[in-house]
Structures are given as structure tokens and as C-alpha cells.
Design a protein around this motif. Structure first.
Motif, PDB file in Angstrom:
ATOM      1  N   TRP B  38       0.830  -1.201   0.000  1.00 32.24           N
ATOM      2  CA  TRP B  38       0.000   0.000   0.000  1.00 32.24           C
ATOM      3  C   TRP B  38       0.872   1.261   0.000  1.00 32.24           C
ATOM      4  CZ3 TRP B  38      -0.375   3.835   3.799  1.00 32.24           C
ATOM      5  CH2 TRP B  38      -1.398   4.774   3.603  1.00 32.24           C
ATOM      6  N   SER B  39       1.869   1.283   0.859  1.00 29.21           N
ATOM      7  CA  SER B  39       2.700   2.492   0.945  1.00 29.21           C
ATOM      8  C   SER B  39       3.483   2.705  -0.353  1.00 29.21           C
ATOM      9  CB  SER B  39       3.641   2.410   2.149  1.00 29.21           C
ATOM     10  OG  SER B  39       4.615   1.437   1.940  1.00 29.21           O
ATOM     11  N   ARG B  40       3.841   1.622  -1.011  1.00 33.15           N
ATOM     12  CA  ARG B  40       4.527   1.772  -2.302  1.00 33.15           C
ATOM     13  C   ARG B  40       3.613   2.418  -3.328  1.00 33.15           C
ATOM     14  NH1 ARG B  40       7.744  -3.964  -2.169  1.00 33.15           N
ATOM     15  NH2 ARG B  40       9.419  -3.189  -0.847  1.00 33.15           N
ATOM     16  N   GLN B  41       2.357   2.021  -3.294  1.00 27.08           N
ATOM     17  CA  GLN B  41       1.409   2.627  -4.236  1.00 27.08           C
ATOM     18  C   GLN B  41       1.214   4.105  -3.939  1.00 27.08           C
ATOM     19  OE1 GLN B  41      -2.162   0.394  -5.344  1.00 27.08           O
ATOM     20  NE2 GLN B  41      -1.328  -1.319  -4.199  1.00 27.08           N
ATOM     21  N   VAL B  42       1.139   4.432  -2.661  1.00 29.28           N
ATOM     22  CA  VAL B  42       0.981   5.849  -2.291  1.00 29.28           C
ATOM     23  C   VAL B  42       2.199   6.647  -2.769  1.00 29.28           C
ATOM     24  CG1 VAL B  42       0.820   7.473  -0.363  1.00 29.28           C
ATOM     25  CG2 VAL B  42      -0.454   5.333  -0.294  1.00 29.28           C
ATOM     26  N   MET B  43       3.371   6.101  -2.538  1.00 26.49           N
ATOM     27  CA  MET B  43       4.588   6.818  -2.917  1.00 26.49           C
ATOM     28  C   MET B  43       4.658   6.995  -4.430  1.00 26.49           C
ATOM     29  SD  MET B  43       6.044   7.588  -0.137  1.00 26.49           S
ATOM     30  CE  MET B  43       7.627   8.167  -0.684  1.00 26.49           C
ATOM     31  N   ALA B  45       2.103   7.136  -6.398  1.00 31.27           N
ATOM     32  CA  ALA B  45       1.069   8.116  -6.756  1.00 31.27           C
ATOM     33  C   ALA B  45       1.527   9.539  -6.451  1.00 31.27           C
ATOM     34  CB  ALA B  45      -0.216   7.805  -5.995  1.00 31.27           C
ATOM     35  N   ALA B  46       2.308   9.673  -5.399  1.00 31.05           N
ATOM     36  CA  ALA B  46       2.738  11.010  -4.965  1.00 31.05           C
ATOM     37  C   ALA B  46       3.996  11.478  -5.679  1.00 31.05           C
ATOM     38  CB  ALA B  46       3.002  10.998  -3.455  1.00 31.05           C
ATOM     39  N   GLU B  47       4.602  10.604  -6.454  1.00 28.60           N
ATOM     40  CA  GLU B  47       5.919  10.940  -7.015  1.00 28.60           C
ATOM     41  C   GLU B  47       5.849  12.148  -7.937  1.00 28.60           C
ATOM     42  OE1 GLU B  47       7.821   7.730  -9.013  1.00 28.60           O
ATOM     43  OE2 GLU B  47       9.615   8.928  -9.461  1.00 28.60           O
ATOM     44  N   GLN B  48       6.809  13.030  -7.762  1.00 34.34           N
ATOM     45  CA  GLN B  48       6.927  14.202  -8.621  1.00 34.34           C
ATOM     46  C   GLN B  48       8.172  14.030  -9.490  1.00 34.34           C
ATOM     47  OE1 GLN B  48       7.155  17.601  -6.038  1.00 34.34           O
ATOM     48  NE2 GLN B  48       4.950  17.695  -5.797  1.00 34.34           N
ATOM     49  N   ASN B  49       7.999  14.328 -10.759  1.00 33.43           N
ATOM     50  CA  ASN B  49       9.148  14.254 -11.658  1.00 33.43           C
ATOM     51  C   ASN B  49       9.567  15.657 -12.053  1.00 33.43           C
ATOM     52  OD1 ASN B  49       9.472  11.369 -11.933  1.00 33.43           O
ATOM     53  ND2 ASN B  49       7.456  11.418 -12.898  1.00 33.43           N
ATOM     54  N   VAL B  50      10.838  15.910 -11.988  1.00 31.83           N
ATOM     55  CA  VAL B  50      11.345  17.235 -12.355  1.00 31.83           C
ATOM     56  C   VAL B  50      12.516  17.066 -13.318  1.00 31.83           C
ATOM     57  CG1 VAL B  50      10.687  18.452 -10.250  1.00 31.83           C
ATOM     58  CG2 VAL B  50      12.841  17.217 -10.342  1.00 31.83           C
ATOM     59  N   THR B  51      12.740  18.124 -14.082  1.00 34.96           N
ATOM     60  CA  THR B  51      13.886  18.113 -14.984  1.00 34.96           C
ATOM     61  C   THR B  51      15.094  18.685 -14.246  1.00 34.96           C
ATOM     62  OG1 THR B  51      12.341  18.568 -16.757  1.00 34.96           O
ATOM     63  CG2 THR B  51      14.686  18.854 -17.257  1.00 34.96           C
ATOM     64  N   PRO B  52      16.184  17.972 -14.217  1.00 30.16           N
ATOM     65  CA  PRO B  52      17.372  18.502 -13.517  1.00 30.16           C
ATOM     66  C   PRO B  52      17.896  19.759 -14.215  1.00 30.16           C
ATOM     67  CG  PRO B  52      17.619  16.165 -14.031  1.00 30.16           C
ATOM     68  CD  PRO B  52      16.429  16.640 -14.778  1.00 30.16           C
TER      69      PRO B  52
END
Lengths: 212, 144
Positions: B38-43, B45-52
Motif C-alpha cells: 500500500w505504501s509503495r502505491q501511495v509513494m 502516486a505522490a511521485e513528482q518528476n522534475v527536470t534537472p
């Protein structure tokens, strides 16, 4: 309360630097080779950016923070000791920098980065861990982000390093200065706390949804 | 399989027959598995991707940091000394205030003259208009 900065020294027996793939580059940088530093940057920029973005959760400041982290690393290469592999050392510098940033920004209210409107009454759910009542109807990115933001920086750091950066337990231990057993316990407690917060918010939503 | 081994493998993202067999007979580990998933799914879902940032921006940050570290070291030296400077100044003022002799060691010529009172005899010789006057004779014509 924010966690204190992570220790920058200490021998971590779980990790050996002998087979560190970055070591040759690091030694070149220490001799003044700028090209080697650029190569190290290209190797680690994505991981560090991902960690910073998901730990700090202010997308607008992430590029600045990443630049500052690598600048700090470049200026601190003289003090780097190959006792610790480069990647955990880099992430430790990054973690401390992020903690400093959050400490300075603590007075300002937290904002949640979202691509959707922030509507507290909107129906949402995450998969229930017990699997009894509901399956994923809608996995809301912003609300998952809220759950993550409600955790303490220490818990958030552990989960980000483990689940988003997919670092090993040993590396997380080296970054956070915790023993292996403490990392495992810390991860478990962080997950439990996140689940408690989820259930609390779920109860809150149910209470709001009930007719008066 | 012991629960501790199961938990260790779980954190290392293992998934094997032994683990599955263990979850079937251990409710605590089953619950733990559900929590981790469950926590993996939450993480995720919450992941933000940014361009370095670009490499040039990093070099610019290095230059800024180099300049800042120089300025910082200078101001830090001053900041460390500042309390001592203030303390010494305050101490000097306090000592000076409790020793008036330091400020005015001897009365001035004019102060002595004032203390002695008006020397009318001398004044009248030098200037006849300054002859003794009656009290209230502002213009000095009372005796004429």
C-alpha cells in the motif's frame, strides 16, 4: 519539529567503498578535473533531483536546490573521504541541504503541489491495505502527496529514499546515519504513521459526507 | 521461515515461494506485506518528476557559492568580534563615568575666575565706566 542535520562523518560498516563505481571520477575531481565532475553530475542528477523534489515538495525550488547541492559537493570534495561510497555521501549532503531549506521555510505554510483543484470534499481513495472495503477507485496524486507531506521530514526522507529512489537499506543507513535495524524499524513506523493519517483523513471525509 | 527473514526480504523487494508460503500461515506478516504494498502505491502516486538543471547552471552556482563563502568568512570574523568590541566600549564608558577626574582634571581659567567673584577693583582701573554700581543700576549712571 524538523530533524537535525545528518552527521557528515562516521564509518558505516555495512558499506564498503572498494567497489564504488564513482571512485575513479571522484579522485579525478579532487585533482581538479572539471570534466570528471560533469560526468558525476550527469550520472547522479536525475536521482538527486527526484529525491529533492519528493522530499521537499516545492517543485519551483527544486532546480535551485539541486544546483546548490552540486555546488556544495564540488566545494567539499577536499573533505570527502573514500571510506564512504560517493552516492551515499552525495545524498547525505543533499538531505542536509533539504533539511536546512525546510527549516528556513518552516514559518511559511506548506503548499501541496497538485495538478488538480484542491477540493477537500472530492471523493478519493487509495487502495485499502486490508483490501476489505474498496479497491482503487481513484488514486489522487495530490492527496497522496498530502499524506507524504504530513509525515515528519525523517519519515518522509526514509520513504522517499526507499520507494522513490529505490536505494538499498545499507545506503539509506549510510545517508541517514542509522544502523540497518534502525532503518528497517524506521521504515515500518513511517508506513504505519502514513496509514494512520490516511485512515484519519478517510474518517474525516466520511464525517463530512454524512447528512446533518 | 522466520518472520524476521520475511521482513528483511520484503524490504529488499524479494518475492519468492518461501515468502508466499509464510504469508499464508502468518497473519502478522500478511498484514505487513499489505502495508508495504500500500505504501509503495501511495509513494508512486505522490511521485513528482522534475527536470534537472543544466550543467551551466550548476557551474554558475559553484561560482556564486565560491564568492559567498569568501564574503561569509569575512562577515563571520566580524560577527565573532562584534560582541567583544561592544563589551569593551561599554566597559570604557562605565569606567569613565565613575571617574570624573579623568574628564576634568583641573578647573579652567574661566572657572577659577567665576569662582573668585567679580574683581571690580581691577575692572574699574581698566575701565572707569565699570565703577561700583548700586544694585539695579544697570546702566552704571546711578552714582553720577
Amino acid at each position: 519539529m524538523l530533524a537535525p542535520s545528518l552527521p557528515m562523518s562516521g564509518v558505516l560498516p555495512e558499506l564498503a567503498a572498494a567497489d564504488d563505481p564513482d571512485l575513479a571520477l571522484v579522485l579525478r575531481v579532487q585533482q581538479g578535473d572539471a570534466a570528471a565532475f560533469e560526468e558525476l553530475y550527469y550520472r547522479h542528477q536525475a536521482g538527486v533531483s527526484r529525491m529533492v523534489a519528493n522530499f521537499v515538495r516545492y517543485p519551483e525550488v527544486v532546480p535551485d536546490l539541486v544546483q546548490e547541492i552540486f555546488a556544495k559537493v564540488y566545494l567539499r570534495f577536499d573533505s570527502y573521504s573514500p571510506r564512504l561510497p560517493f552516492r551515499p555521501w552525495l545524498y547525505r549532503v543533499a538531505s542536509n541541504h533539504c533539511l536546512d531549506f525546510l527549516r528556513h521555510r518552516r514559518r511559511q505554510p506548506l503548499q501541496v503541489s497538485t495538478t488538480m483543484e484542491d477540493d477537500p470534499t472530492r471523493e478519493w481513495t487509495l487502495p485499502d491495505p486490508a483490501g476489505e472495503r474498496m479497491q482503487a477507485r481513484l488514486v489522487a496524486r495530490d492527496l497522496a502527496g498530502k499524506l507524504l507531506l504530513e509525515l515528519s521530514p525523517r519519515d518522509r526522507m526514509l520513504l522517499v529514499l526507499k520507494e522513490i529512489n529505490e536505494l538499498s537499506l545499507e545506503e539509506i543507513g549510510a545517508i541517514t546515519g542509522l544502523r540497518l535495524s534502525a532503518v528497517k524499524v524506521g521504515l515500518f513506523r513511517a508506513r504505519k504513521r502514513m496509514l494512520e493519517k490516511y485512515r484519519k483523513s478517510e474518517r474525516e471525509l466520511e464525517r463530512r459526507g454524512k447528512p446533518q | 521461515m522466520r518472520c524476521q527473514d520475511f521482513q528483511d526480504r520484503l524490504e529488499r523487494r524479494w518475492d519468492d515461494f518461501q515468502m508466499r508460503a509464510h504469508t499464508e500461515e502468518c497473519p502478522a506478516c500478511q498484514e505487513r506485506l499489505a502495508l508495504v504494498n500500500w505504501s509503495r502505491q501511495v509513494m508512486l502516486a505522490a511521485e513528482q518528476n522534475v527536470t534537472p538543471p543544466a550543467m551551466a547552471a550548476v557551474w554558475a552556482a559553484v561560482r556564486r557559492a565560491t564568492n559567498t563563502s569568501w564574503e561569509f568568512s569575512l562577515t563571520r570574523s566580524f560577527r565573532r568580534l562584534a560582541p567583544y568590541l561592544v563589551a569593551v566600549t561599554v566597559l570604557f564608558i562605565v569606567v569613565a563615568a565613575f571617574q570624573p577626574g579623568i574628564v576634568t582634571s583641573r578647573p579652567s581659567r574661566y572657572a577659577s575666575a567665576l569662582a573668585a567673584g567679580p574683581d571690580t577693583k581691577v575692572a574699574s582701573v581698566l575701565d572707569p565706566d565699570l565703577a561700583p554700581q548700586k544694585p539695579g543700576d544697570v546702566l552704571g549712571i546711578g552714582g553720577r
